[in-house]
Design an enzyme around this catalytic site. Structure first.
Site, mmCIF file in Angstrom:
data_model
loop_
_atom_site.group_PDB
_atom_site.id
_atom_site.type_symbol
_atom_site.label_atom_id
_atom_site.label_comp_id
_atom_site.label_asym_id
_atom_site.label_seq_id
_atom_site.Cartn_x
_atom_site.Cartn_y
_atom_site.Cartn_z
ATOM 1 N N SER A 1 42.510 37.260 26.644
ATOM 2 C CA SER A 1 42.060 38.457 27.554
ATOM 3 C C SER A 1 41.364 39.389 26.358
ATOM 4 O O SER A 1 40.398 40.151 26.788
ATOM 5 C CB SER A 1 43.155 39.108 28.194
ATOM 6 N N ASP B 1 47.691 49.972 27.947
ATOM 7 C CA ASP B 1 48.879 48.909 27.946
ATOM 8 C C ASP B 1 49.531 48.573 26.625
ATOM 9 O O ASP B 1 50.319 47.786 26.710
ATOM 10 C CB ASP B 1 48.507 47.774 28.801
ATOM 11 N N HIS C 1 45.511 45.802 25.293
ATOM 12 C CA HIS C 1 44.028 45.920 25.122
ATOM 13 C C HIS C 1 43.431 47.278 24.655
ATOM 14 O O HIS C 1 44.063 48.259 25.065
ATOM 15 C CB HIS C 1 43.622 45.626 26.950
#
Length: 829
Positions: A130, A306, A309
């Site tokens: 991600s 978070d 990220h």
């Protein structure tokens, strides 16, 4: 102690302060004890500084510094390894919010059209988790800024720009395992479609799924070793980047990610670097490691929502670093020095080098023959109303003097070339903050006040005062340029007034000279034109830049020619003629009115203006990048400043001749009532302009009004500076010294103080911005001063007073100029 004090109190005035009263008179009878000692300390301090720190000693120090710095940077590059591209990918720092500065080079901010041009017909592949997906989105937003992050998580995402055939894919491979290896193997097989750029990285999923076990780390090393083999094969046909893992904000991680610690992240990064560097140690890995984004994240990870990220601004740093690494060598942006190879010298640059080398060889021959003695002539001061004459007549200079001047110029041009056309010194981008502009500004004005002297005369705008004016304006402009203060509109508008003030002085000075002296001879015209243009013409050849690039010199040259033609054309009206009949003043006003009409015609007809200046060979002087637009903008912005200066000169000289003004030392310029009124109006006007400049919404809006109202600020300053008698009687020798070399300072800054043609800052001392600016400034000022001496030396040889000899040389110069123009056209065809 008393005897020493008596000597100091009655000491002669310092150089440049002829006619000044002794210190005892200047301290006054009111000064006792501490006050008197303060004055003594102040004077003694100046004397000590002036005695030990001469310009000759400063130049010797600067030469030593340049040699040491060239050796240091060359050795660092040779032994330390790492080119600007490696520094771009690995090191840097934040200048401000989301403004990333790579170590020692400049990063261009790519726009959509540039990115599409660079990546046209290319296939770019991102592989990873991600975080790599975030980097992918930041990358494609450079290509297409409106792109939304609407792809499905944990799936492949494709992006295309049909118009330029750009293809960028994100491939979901969260771990460095066999799946990733098989994908890379499919690309390395002969006959398979291969991406042109591969960007990959993974680790956090391995840490998460296996709770950060040591066995997983060892398996990661084994997997990455197998992957690295295929990455090397892929690097035969593509650019391959391994992205190091960014840190995490451990406190913000949820329970499912608590095992992803920064300690674990660092272990995986070390493993990746170790595996990829094995090939580098054994012969050179072609897989590039992107570590800059990780370094940027170290400073911003606390802002992560978070904990895993990164904020968008930090992700954009990594994407822009990648874009610079991929595209700089193709598009060669002037403000993107990272990953660029410098162009080889062109024909004109090689010819220039041959001329300087030939001068050195000829001078060596003269030295061996014992003909190296010469006297430096005292040059005429073409900027003032008077010409300095040597006390005794000197013999005409031989060949030795110009050869020495050319040799010195050749060495200086070598330094210019090394600074801004060779990959020797580093460059960094500008970043404006209020402190970077205003703190140096305060510092130089304190120095300016410290070095004050009595003027030789107390006339309005006397020679010392105009030098002082040019000096502090030039220093402000230099600080403005190096700090990037054009980003702050109020500062931009005030500096625009300073440029207008230079042109105002051009109109004032040249009108005064022609009005009083009536010298319209070719010799003086050539002296002025040579003084203004010599350095720029040399730089055009050595640095491969068009004449219009140094915009201020074409501007003042153009206006000098306009002033000359306006006053030299029949009937020539001089002060002597006007004294015989006051009606001649109306003739001068008629000429100025015709000049104003000429300006208005050009100003309100851009098409006509561009047609006139697009005619060859005029276009060769005024075009920049094939367009006349820059010249139009610069000319229009201060189009009335010169005529304002001429009108002011006429009014002042008429009032002076009619003895309306009181210009004695200590005397107010007008009566007490008139002086106080004008001072009040000047202060109000000055403040009002500053308030207006601070309230402008855009540069376009401000620039529209600037030509009409800049004269208010200029006249306000002149009156405030000159109405009080005590203000006219003193000047800052510090500012005046810089004022005498203001032209050289303005031009030299382009390449040996700033960098990348003024887009960045020259870095001589890496890693210490404060020390770097001090060292580079010291060398820069010494170089500017030496060039001013070289220009004056050559002017005495190149421009003879004999009319026939001068005409012959002008013919030769014209022919040479035509040849150079043709060569320039051929080299850029």
């Amino acid at each position: 102690m008393e005897q020493q004090e008596a000597v100091l109190l009655n000491a002669a005035p310092a150089d440049g302060a002829q006619g000044a009263p002794p210190l005892l008179d200047r301290t006054g009878a009111c000064c006792h004890g501490g006050a008197k000692m303060a004055v003594l300390a102040y004077s003694l301090g100046k004397r000590e500084i002036n005695h030990h720190f001469t310009i000759k000693n400063a130049k010797l120090i600067s030469v030593v510094l340049v040699v040491l710095l060239v050796v240091f940077h060359t050795a660092s590059r040779y032994y330390g390894g790492g080119d600007s591209c490696e520094r771009l990918l690995s090191r840097g720092r934040y200048l401000g919010e989301n403004v990333w500065q790579p170590y020692g080079c400049m990063m261009h901010k790519y726009k959509s059209i540039e990115a599409q041009t660079c990546l046209a017909e290319k296939q770019v592949a991102f592989l990873g988790d991600s975080r790599i997906r975030q980097l992918f989105y930041s990358f494609i937003k450079i290509i297409e800024p409106g792109q939304a992050e609407d792809g499905n998580k944990h799936e492949d995402i494709s992006f295309q720009v049909d118009s330029s055939s750009v293809n960028v894919d994100f491939l979901w491979y969260p771990e460095a395992n066999n799946s990733m290896k098989e994908r890379l193997m499919s690309w390395t097989n002969d006959g398979s479609a291969k991406p042109d750029v591969v960007i990959l990285g993974a680790a956090t999923w391995s840490i998460k799924f296996h709770s950060g076990s040591s066995e997983t780390l060892e398996q990661y090393k084994v997997n990455l070793t197998a992957i690295a083999v295929h990455l090397e094969k892929l690097a035969d046909h593509a650019e391959v980047y391994w992205v190091l893992q960014d840190p995490v904000n451990e406190e913000a991680l949820n329970e499912n990610r608590k095992m992803i610690t920064n300690e674990q992240v660092e272990l995986y990064n070390e493993a990746a670097v170790d595996v990829l560097n094995k090939n580098k140690r054994s012969g050179g890995s072609r897989v590039k490691v992107l570590a800059a984004s990780r370094q940027a994240a170290l400073e911003t990870v606390a802002q992560s929502d978070d904990g895993l990220h990164l904020p968008e601004g930090t992700r954009n740093v990594g994407a822009m670093v990648l874009m610079n690494s991929l595209c700089n060598k193709l598009l060669r942006p002037i403000d993107g020095s990272c990953c660029q190879t410098f162009a080889s010298p062109n024909l004109l640059q090689k010819l220039s080098a041959c001329i300087f080398a030939g001068s050195a060889a000829a001078l060596l021959v003269f030295h061996l023959l014992g003909r190296n003695r010469h006297r430096r002539l005292v040059p005429p001061d073409v900027e003032s109303l008077e010409e300095k004459k040597p006390a005794t007549a000197a013999a005409p200079p031989g060949l030795t003097a110009p050869l020495q001047a050319l040799c010195r110029m050749g060495l200086i041009m070598s330094y210019f070339y090394l600074c801004d056309r060779a990959d020797v010194f580093m460059k960094e981008q500008k970043f404006y903050t209020h402190s970077t502009f205003f703190i140096p500004l305060i510092y130089i004005f304190v120095l300016g006040v410290f070095y004050n002297e009595n003027t030789k005369e107390s006339k309005l705008l006397n020679r010392e005062q105009t030098d002082e004016w040019k000096g502090w304006m030039q220093l402000v402009i230099l600080i403005y340029h190096v700090s990037g203060a054009s980003a702050f509109l109020p500062v931009y508008m005030h500096v625009r007034v300073l440029v207008a003030a230079y042109l105002f002085q051009t109109g004032y000075g040249h009108f005064s000279f022609f009005w009083l002296k009536g010298d319209f001879g070719l010799y003086r015209v050539c002296q002025v034109l040579f003084r203004l243009n010599f350095l720029v013409l040399v730089l055009c050849l050595v640095m491969d830049r068009p004449y219009q690039f140094y915009y201020f010199v074409p501007l003042v040259t153009f206006w000098f020619v306009v002033i000359y033609c306006s006053l030299a054309v029949w009937p020539q009206i001089l002060q002597k003629k006007a004294n015989s009949s006051g009606l001649w003043h109306f003739g001068v006003l008629a000429k100025l009115l015709a000049l104003l009409l000429f300006i208005c015609i050009f100003a309100f007809s851009q098409g006509f203006f561009e047609r006139v200046f697009s005619v060859w060979p005029i276009s060769a002087l005024f075009e920049l990048n094939g367009s006349i637009h820059e010249w139009w903008f610069r000319w229009k912005l201060d189009r009335f400043a010169v005529i304002h200066g001429m009108l002011f000169a006429l009014l002042y000289l008429v009032l002076q001749k009619r003895q309306v003004l009181s210009e004695g030392k200590g005397e107010a310029l007008f009566s007490a009532k008139m002086s106080n009124l004008l001072l009040f109006l000047s202060v109000v006007s000055f403040i009002t302009y500053s308030i207006w400049a601070s309230s402008c919404k855009t540069k376009t809006e401000c620039n529209e009004m600037h030509p009409y109202i800049s004269v208010v600020q200029i006249l306000a300053f002149i009156l405030i500076r000159n109405i009080p008698g005590y203000a006219r009687s003193v000047y800052s020798s510090f500012f005046a010294w810089f004022g005498k070399i203001s032209l050289e300072l303005f031009i030299c800054q382009y390449h040996i103080w700033l960098a990348a043609d003024t887009k960045g800052i020259l870095v001589l001392i890496p890693g210490n911005p404060s020390l770097n600016i001090m060292v580079s400034t010291f060398i820069f000022v010494c170089v500017a001063h030496e060039i001013s001496l070289i220009t004056n030396d050559l002017a005495q040889v190149v421009i003879p007073k004999d009319s026939m000899a001068l005409l012959k040389r002008l013919g030769a110069v014209g022919l040479l100029g035509l040849v150079l123009l043709l060569l320039t056209m051929g080299s850029h065809a």
